[in-house]
Design an enzyme around this catalytic site. Structure first.
Site, PDB file in Angstrom:
ATOM      1  N   SER A  86       0.884  -1.155   0.000  1.00 36.52           N
ATOM      2  CA  SER A  86       0.000   0.000   0.000  1.00 36.52           C
ATOM      3  C   SER A  86       0.926   1.210   0.000  1.00 36.52           C
ATOM      4  O   SER A  86       1.702   1.388   0.930  1.00 36.52           O
ATOM      5  CB  SER A  86      -0.858  -0.016   1.256  1.00 36.52           C
ATOM      6  OG  SER A  86      -1.454   1.236   1.426  1.00 36.52           O
ATOM      7  N   ARG A  87       0.853   2.005  -1.064  1.00 37.24           N
ATOM      8  CA  ARG A  87       1.846   3.079  -1.191  1.00 37.24           C
ATOM      9  C   ARG A  87       1.501   4.316  -0.395  1.00 37.24           C
ATOM     10  O   ARG A  87       2.353   5.146  -0.156  1.00 37.24           O
ATOM     11  CB  ARG A  87       2.027   3.443  -2.666  1.00 37.24           C
ATOM     12  CG  ARG A  87       2.604   2.290  -3.434  1.00 37.24           C
ATOM     13  CD  ARG A  87       3.090   2.639  -4.815  1.00 37.24           C
ATOM     14  NE  ARG A  87       3.335   1.386  -5.506  1.00 37.24           N
ATOM     15  CZ  ARG A  87       2.452   0.791  -6.307  1.00 37.24           C
ATOM     16  NH1 ARG A  87       1.317   1.401  -6.570  1.00 37.24           N
ATOM     17  NH2 ARG A  87       2.718  -0.361  -6.847  1.00 37.24           N
ATOM     18  N   VAL A  88       0.239   4.479  -0.001  1.00 39.29           N
ATOM     19  CA  VAL A  88      -0.109   5.713   0.710  1.00 39.29           C
ATOM     20  C   VAL A  88      -0.774   5.494   2.064  1.00 39.29           C
ATOM     21  O   VAL A  88      -0.769   6.375   2.910  1.00 39.29           O
ATOM     22  CB  VAL A  88      -1.029   6.618  -0.150  1.00 39.29           C
ATOM     23  CG1 VAL A  88      -0.273   7.148  -1.341  1.00 39.29           C
ATOM     24  CG2 VAL A  88      -2.272   5.884  -0.600  1.00 39.29           C
TER      25      VAL A  88
END
Ligand code: ATP
Ligand code: MG
Length: 506
Positions: A364-366
């Site tokens: 999950s990048r954010v």
């Protein structure tokens, strides 16, 4: 005039009629050919892209291909009653769907018409199915959590409001279940949900509807359903219709969760349309703009800033892979458009490690910006623990004497794997997830036998819910796990552990 002259005059008349026709009829046309849910229409010179057109038999279609001499129309209904030379009329309208709270609890088709035998939907507003996504200036970065109720996701691959997280895996690996859990977990959270079913069996969608209903989750959810037997055109617009329905709430400053189940089938519907319209095809026979198709849809999800009401739309698109191949065309496209992916592993799923989320391939990048301090505290080493376990385990298969340290990693990993298992449709609140992962981080897990892990977890959850609500409330806040809080938790854990052991042995 002799016969020959007469023929010439007749021909000329026909030509003139045709020219007349072509130049005067901006708003009408006639069917050249029809079949497979597509009509090619002459005339309609004034038509816009994506405009609705009406056929003589009152079937509607969407003008998709605007070419010099003809317009390619995808039919939103059956083509049985459309004949060559039938008239076609412009409507001047781009496809719209009804929106608003009246849709909650309902199942609609991609045109927003009810298909659940619960009567009419008296919505007062309509929205265009297609709309430009909010610009960068209208947005804010993701900073509030959206809990899915799935331990592994909320602890390790956290999702924030406005994020787009792909759920990807082979068929029958629990993709839909994770998305449904996310909807179930929005109970009392003031999040409206839209579940878009594209090209699925009707029975599967009925199951989803019943599950949501059973848990009272249909009250805050709309299902947009375009089953496999719908025309490719309807399947094609279904996710845009769902997006428009969700956008309405986002624009009111509310939070929305939208599921697209799934975009692989959506891409296939679009490929069918494109092939029928004789558009040039590219990789895997998909038309070149299939990437743009999905990106302009997912761009419409996001978190709006305060000036724009502060609403959000979180998107969980689903993509089905073949034999785990995430480098195929549609998977790579959607992976690059989204802010991360939950990758489901077939072998793990079949081996009973469910949910089968691959901790190595999932990111999950954010979302971690939206995690509470307490969750960050307990989950910090989770990914490493699991990675080490996987590595040591395969290593241990080939060696007879294992040193103590390796054995400890393996022992811990086995218990952790057990701890992360979770049945479908059983969502766990944020603070209970923290307590579960706490067991792993602060040594409690290693005191349990592997088969005691889940019984103890259940026992512990129940005890906290019944007798330690104050402590749960403190954990639920964005509190750090201070030494004081940890001491209080540990004291309760010790008590529960002793009770549990007595019960196990007694
Ligand atoms: P499809 O490719 O057919 O759409 P899918 O990947 O969406 O499948 P699901 O329909 O979510 O998979 O799940 C497949 C089956 O596995 C269902 O019967 C579901 O109840 C079961 N299942 C899913 N998740 C879990 C879980 N965590 N624990 C136990 N069973 C599960
Ligand atoms: Mg599914």
């Amino acid at each position: 005039m002799d016969q020959k002259d007469e023929q010439i005059v007749q021909k000329l008349k026909e030509r003139i009629q045709q020219i007349d026709w072509e130049f005067s009829d901006l708003d009408t046309g006639s069917v050249l050919t029809v079949g497979d849910g597509i009509a090619l229409v002459r005339g309609l010179r004034g038509v816009q892209s994506n405009e609705l057109v009406r056929f003589e038999d009152d079937t509607f279609g969407l003008a998709l291909n605007l070419e010099e001499n003809q317009v390619g129309v995808i039919l939103l209904g059956g083509d049985e009653n459309i004949r060559e030379n039938d008239l076609v009329y412009r409507t001047g309208e781009v496809a719209q769907v009804p929106v608003g709270d009246e849709l909650l609890g309902r199942v609609v088709n991609p045109l927003g018409e009810p298909i659940d035998a619960r009567g009419e939907i008296n919505a007062t507003e309509e929205r265009y199915v297609e709309r430009e996504a909010p610009g960068v200036m209208a947005r804010k970065s993701v900073h509030q959590p959206l809990y899915t109720g799935v331990k592994l996701v909320d602890a390790m691959i956290p999702i924030g409001k406005g994020q787009r997280e792909l759920i990807i895996g082979d068929r029958q690996t629990g993709k839909t279940s994770i998305a449904i859990n996310a909807i179930l977990n929005q109970q009392d959270q003031n999040v409206k949900c839209v579940y878009v079913a594209i090209g699925q069996k009707s029975s599967t969608v009925v199951e989803v509807q019943e599950t949501l209903e059973r848990y009272g989750a249909l009250d805050y959810t709309v299902i947009v359903n375009s089953p496999a037997d719908d025309s490719a055109a309807l399947q094609y617009i279904a996710p845009y219709a769902g997006t428009a329905i969700g956008e309405y709430w986002m624009d009111q400053g509310e939070d929305v969760l939208i599921i697209y189940d799934d975009l692989s089938k959506h891409a296939v519907a679009y490929r069918t349309i494109s092939l029928l319209l004789k558009r040039p095809s590219g990789r895997e026979a998909y038309p070149g703009d299939v990437f743009y198709l999905h990106s302009r849809m997912l761009e419409r999800s996001g978190k709006l800033n305060e000036e724009n009401g502060g609403g959000s739309m979180t998107a969980l698109p689903i993509v089905e892979t073949q034999l785990g191949d995430i480098s195929a065309y549609i998977p790579t496209n959607v992976i690059s458009i989204t802010d991360g992916q939950l990758f489901l592993d077939t072998e793990d799923f079949q081996g009973g490690r469910r949910p089968a989320i691959d901790s190595g391939l999932s990111v999950s990048r954010v979302g971690s910006d939206a995690q509470t301090d307490a969750m960050k505290d307990v989950s910090g080493s989770l990914r490493l623990d699991l990675a080490q376990y996987d590595e040591m385990q395969s290593f241990a298969q080939f060696s007879s004497d294992i040193d103590e340290e390796t054995q400890a990693v393996i022992d811990h990993g086995r218990r952790l794997t057990e701890l992360l298992k979770q049945p479908a449709q059983q969502v766990i609140s944020h603070e209970l997830v923290i307590l579960s992962i706490y067991l792993s981080k602060y040594g409690w897990l290693d005191k349990l036998e592997v088969d005691e892990v889940r019984p103890f977890e259940r026992y512990m959850h129940e005890a906290f819910q019944e007798n330690h609500q104050d402590l749960l409330a403190d954990i639920a806040e964005d509190y750090e796990l201070t030494d004081d809080l940890k001491e209080r938790i540990d004291a309760v854990m010790q008590e529960l552990y002793d009770e549990f052991k007595v019960m196990q042995n007694g």
